[in-house]
Design an enzyme around this catalytic site. Structure first.
Site, PDB file in Angstrom:
ATOM      1  N   LYS A   1      46.736  20.222  24.184  1.00 12.75           N
ATOM      2  CA  LYS A   1      45.847  20.466  25.284  1.00 12.75           C
ATOM      3  C   LYS A   1      46.011  21.533  26.476  1.00 12.75           C
ATOM      4  CE  LYS A   1      42.308  19.665  27.517  1.00 12.75           C
ATOM      5  NZ  LYS A   1      42.388  20.962  28.477  1.00 12.75           N
TER       6      LYS A   1
ATOM      7  N   GLU B   1      52.842  12.808  35.145  1.00 16.38           N
ATOM      8  CA  GLU B   1      53.498  13.933  35.888  1.00 16.38           C
ATOM      9  C   GLU B   1      52.111  14.150  36.859  1.00 16.38           C
ATOM     10  OE1 GLU B   1      56.501  13.887  36.894  1.00 16.38           O
ATOM     11  OE2 GLU B   1      57.587  12.965  35.642  1.00 16.38           O
TER      12      GLU B   1
ATOM     13  N   CYS C   1      53.644  21.490  42.441  1.00 19.52           N
ATOM     14  CA  CYS C   1      54.147  20.194  42.651  1.00 19.52           C
ATOM     15  C   CYS C   1      55.262  19.560  43.639  1.00 19.52           C
ATOM     16  CB  CYS C   1      54.328  19.564  41.298  1.00 19.52           C
ATOM     17  SG  CYS C   1      55.137  19.443  40.221  1.00 19.52           S
TER      18      CYS C   1
ATOM     19  N   GLU D   1      47.857  15.339  49.103  1.00 22.16           N
ATOM     20  CA  GLU D   1      47.636  17.538  48.430  1.00 22.16           C
ATOM     21  C   GLU D   1      47.248  17.731  48.767  1.00 22.16           C
ATOM     22  OE1 GLU D   1      48.635  17.556  43.626  1.00 22.16           O
ATOM     23  OE2 GLU D   1      50.571  17.830  43.902  1.00 22.16           O
TER      24      GLU D   1
HETATM   25  P1  NAD Z   1      43.730  18.031  36.479  1.00 23.12           P
HETATM   26  O1  NAD Z   1      44.477  16.881  36.130  1.00 23.12           O
HETATM   27  O2  NAD Z   1      42.263  18.870  36.708  1.00 23.12           O
HETATM   28  O3  NAD Z   1      44.011  18.210  34.764  1.00 23.12           O
HETATM   29  C1  NAD Z   1      45.659  18.185  34.348  1.00 23.12           C
HETATM   30  C2  NAD Z   1      45.081  18.562  31.838  1.00 23.12           C
HETATM   31  O4  NAD Z   1      44.644  17.299  32.282  1.00 23.12           O
HETATM   32  C3  NAD Z   1      43.932  19.313  32.191  1.00 23.12           C
HETATM   33  O5  NAD Z   1      44.173  19.925  30.443  1.00 23.12           O
HETATM   34  C4  NAD Z   1      42.693  18.950  31.740  1.00 23.12           C
HETATM   35  O6  NAD Z   1      41.872  19.825  31.032  1.00 23.12           O
HETATM   36  C5  NAD Z   1      43.641  17.369  30.939  1.00 23.12           C
HETATM   37  N1  NAD Z   1      42.545  16.488  31.326  1.00 23.12           N
HETATM   38  C6  NAD Z   1      41.188  16.704  32.466  1.00 23.12           C
HETATM   39  N2  NAD Z   1      40.493  15.520  32.684  1.00 23.12           N
HETATM   40  C7  NAD Z   1      40.846  15.007  31.415  1.00 23.12           C
HETATM   41  C8  NAD Z   1      40.625  13.536  30.643  1.00 23.12           C
HETATM   42  N3  NAD Z   1      39.601  12.769  31.430  1.00 23.12           N
HETATM   43  N4  NAD Z   1      41.304  13.157  30.054  1.00 23.12           N
HETATM   44  C9  NAD Z   1      42.103  14.156  29.322  1.00 23.12           C
HETATM   45  N5  NAD Z   1      42.636  15.342  30.241  1.00 23.12           N
HETATM   46  C10 NAD Z   1      41.584  15.456  30.937  1.00 23.12           C
HETATM   47  O7  NAD Z   1      44.912  19.159  36.737  1.00 23.12           O
HETATM   48  P2  NAD Z   1      45.281  20.500  37.067  1.00 23.12           P
HETATM   49  O8  NAD Z   1      44.750  20.622  38.207  1.00 23.12           O
HETATM   50  O9  NAD Z   1      45.218  21.232  36.270  1.00 23.12           O
HETATM   51  O10 NAD Z   1      46.668  20.522  37.867  1.00 23.12           O
HETATM   52  C11 NAD Z   1      47.014  20.529  39.215  1.00 23.12           C
HETATM   53  C12 NAD Z   1      47.974  18.938  39.270  1.00 23.12           C
HETATM   54  O11 NAD Z   1      48.998  19.011  38.442  1.00 23.12           O
HETATM   55  C13 NAD Z   1      48.238  19.007  40.814  1.00 23.12           C
HETATM   56  O12 NAD Z   1      48.249  17.507  41.028  1.00 23.12           O
HETATM   57  C14 NAD Z   1      49.612  18.967  40.830  1.00 23.12           C
HETATM   58  O13 NAD Z   1      50.786  18.041  41.739  1.00 23.12           O
HETATM   59  C15 NAD Z   1      49.984  18.895  38.947  1.00 23.12           C
HETATM   60  N6  NAD Z   1      50.945  19.080  38.498  1.00 23.12           N
HETATM   61  C16 NAD Z   1      52.403  17.947  38.495  1.00 23.12           C
HETATM   62  C17 NAD Z   1      53.755  18.227  38.397  1.00 23.12           C
HETATM   63  C18 NAD Z   1      54.138  17.255  37.850  1.00 23.12           C
HETATM   64  O14 NAD Z   1      55.523  17.527  36.987  1.00 23.12           O
HETATM   65  N7  NAD Z   1      54.529  16.343  38.639  1.00 23.12           N
HETATM   66  C19 NAD Z   1      53.564  18.848  37.593  1.00 23.12           C
HETATM   67  C20 NAD Z   1      52.983  20.749  37.624  1.00 23.12           C
HETATM   68  C21 NAD Z   1      51.713  20.054  38.371  1.00 23.12           C
END
Ligand code: NAD
Length: 483
Positions: free
Chosen positions: A178, A253, A287, A385
């Protein structure tokens, strides 16, 4: 918003077939909000369940394929991605807003990841150990985990899915993937390439839609054996609780608030390069971004002046325009959040050094200039963050103080230091409480063939990437035999 010849029509890929959604959504271009990048299918709970069921049915066959077959499939996918990296990069830059060179670099990285795991499929071995009992043989083998649910964020819409999908398939698992709602076209483009690799139907499935509906259905399904998630801390924590309740294997992550320490003996030009690159490139939406610049007092003012000078020379603009250094913020919500952070920083007394204005360009996009503050360690802007082109400088008395500040955070993804002191660099590498350290390098920008991940609030479970990915995508079995 306008559709054009470039608008993609992104459907789900379920059980080897392209499927329309229960509803449809649009993704846009953050550099030009009048453009529709994709019209995409959105699933509900029952359509997501079809994809999960298809993956469960496909698992027995795929898990029994030879390593050669898996290597060939991954190699074919990697070759096509590499051959089409410019076109994929263009799509990525249009949908996510990274500059075109950054986006092409990310597409190439995705291709290399598939090539790397093509090799790993052939290298997956076990161990044989002498037993403590006479006549008994012991061997340790790795088996695929089963159906893996892969949930990805928007900020690396090709590379992060690649570093989850490639090891999942290499070690014999079936996949339900997804992508994030802001970047369905990138997820679809990857699925389109994977669909040509002659996988058995159901081995790889793409379902798009909301996190709360599609994502949560994957997380809660008893047919999904393992979950790999990259995204925000809030979502990660929710997934962890749901997964733990049903004892699914889970890898998370999440966020970062990564420090870059600059000591007085550093090559200051290099330190400024590391800071500007690490904090602001990819619009700070990484990130691994260096959002806390911890600078020794004796070089603090000179460092701030030089960073300010560099920021003033950076070009913010349309991701496809030649010479642009910083593309737009990904969407209106994130831009508004960034602007709210600037107000928080000012209200809590951080000293504004540069930037943070919204910027008008020829196209309507979510453009803002990179922002720099001098902050105190207690300020929220130095602790939470932000995920945008906003960084703060913290003043440190000496190396020990800088290290203490670097570790004074709930996060632990990566940490960098700029110094010419072997003693301090060595000590920092050992004592920074993170998963990755960088000496005289930006905190962002990592290799694709070595482990990636952090500690504390940043990560949970086994590492991603490199051969360490096997920890998550396989299950260990110990066999005893008496001849
Ligand atoms: P997000 O948590 O809003 O969404 C990530 C994914 O989770 C999306 O596909 C979203 O649709 C899905 N999601 C949302 N609610 C869910 C639920 N209840 N159950 C299952 N899936 C669900 O994050 P984002 O805004 O897309 O990305 C930004 C964040 O990602 C930042 O905090 C960043 O630091 C982090 N990030 C971390 C890494 C790493 O490797 N540590 C890498 C890239 C981004």
């Amino acid at each position: 918003m306008k559709r054009s010849d470039l608008t993609q029509h992104a459907r789900h890929y379920i059980n080897g077939r392209w499927e329309t959604g229960v509803t449809a959504g649009l993704s846009g271009n953050p550099s030009d909000t009048s453009e529709v990048v994709a019209e995409y299918a959105r699933a509900d709970r029952s359509q997501t369940e079809l994809a999960i069921r298809a993956a469960a049915d496909a698992f027995p066959q795929w898990s029994q394929t030879t390593p050669q077959r898996r290597a060939d499939v991954l190699d074919q996918i990697g070759s096509e991605i590499l051959a089409r990296k410019d076109e994929l990069g263009l799509l990525l830059a249009r949908e996510e807003g990274k500059t075109l060179p950054e986006a092409i670099g990310e597409a190439a990285r995705a291709g290399h990841i598939f090539k790397f795991f093509a090799g790993e499929a052939l290298r997956a071995g076990g161990e044989t150990l002498p037993s403590v009992r006479p006549g008994v043989q012991v061997d340790i083998t790795r088996e695929p985990v089963g159906v893996v649910g892969l949930i990805a964020p928007w900020n690396f819409p090709l590379a992060i899915p690649a570093w989850k999908i490639a090891p999942a398939l290499a070690y014999g698992n079936s996949v339900v993937f997804k992508p994030a709602e802001l970047v369905p076209a990138c997820g679809w483009a990857l699925a389109d390439i994977i669909s040509r690799a002659a996988l058995p139907a159901g081995t790889f499935n793409l379902v798009m839609g909301s996190g709360r509906e599609v994502g949560q259905t994957i997380v809660d399904s008893p047919l999904v054996d393992a979950l790999s998630f990259t995204g925000s801390v809030a979502t990660g924590e929710r997934i962890l609780h749901s997964a733990a309740a049903r004892r699914a294997k889970v890898q998370l992550e999440m966020g970062g608030k990564n420090p870059l320490v600059v000591l007085e003996d550093a090559d200051l030009d290099r330190a400024v390069d590391c800071a500007v690159q690490g904090a602001y490139f990819s619009t700070g939406q990484r990130c691994t971004a260096s959002s806390r610049l911890i600078v020794q007092a004796s070089v603090h003012d000179a460092f701030v002046v030089r960073v300010r000078h560099r920021l003033a020379a950076l070009r913010v603009g349309h991701a496809l325009e030649h010479g642009v250094d910083i593309g737009p913020v990904v969407d209106r919500g994130q831009l508004e959040q960034n602007l709210a952070w600037l107000k928080i920083a000012r209200d809590e007394g951080a000293e504004h050094v540069f930037g943070g204005e919204t910027v008008q360009r020829a196209t309507a996009g979510y453009f803002m200039s990179p922002a720099l503050f001098i902050a105190k360690p207690s300020h929220r802007v130095a602790r939470e963050e932000i995920f945008g082109p906003i960084a703060c400088v913290l003043r440190a008395d000496d190396y020990e103080h800088a290290l203490a500040l670097a570790n004074d955070t709930p996060f632990g993804l990566c940490a960098g230091i700029c110094t010419t002191s072997l003693k301090h660099a060595t000590h920092f590498r050992r004592h920074a409480k993170v998963g990755m350290t960088m000496v005289n390098l930006p905190t962002a920008g990592v290799d694709f063939h070595v482990p990636f991940g952090g500690r504390k609030g940043s990560s949970y479970g086994p590492r991603e990437q490199g051969r360490y990915a096997a920890e998550f995508y396989t299950s260990v079995k110990t066999g005893y035999m008496m001849a």
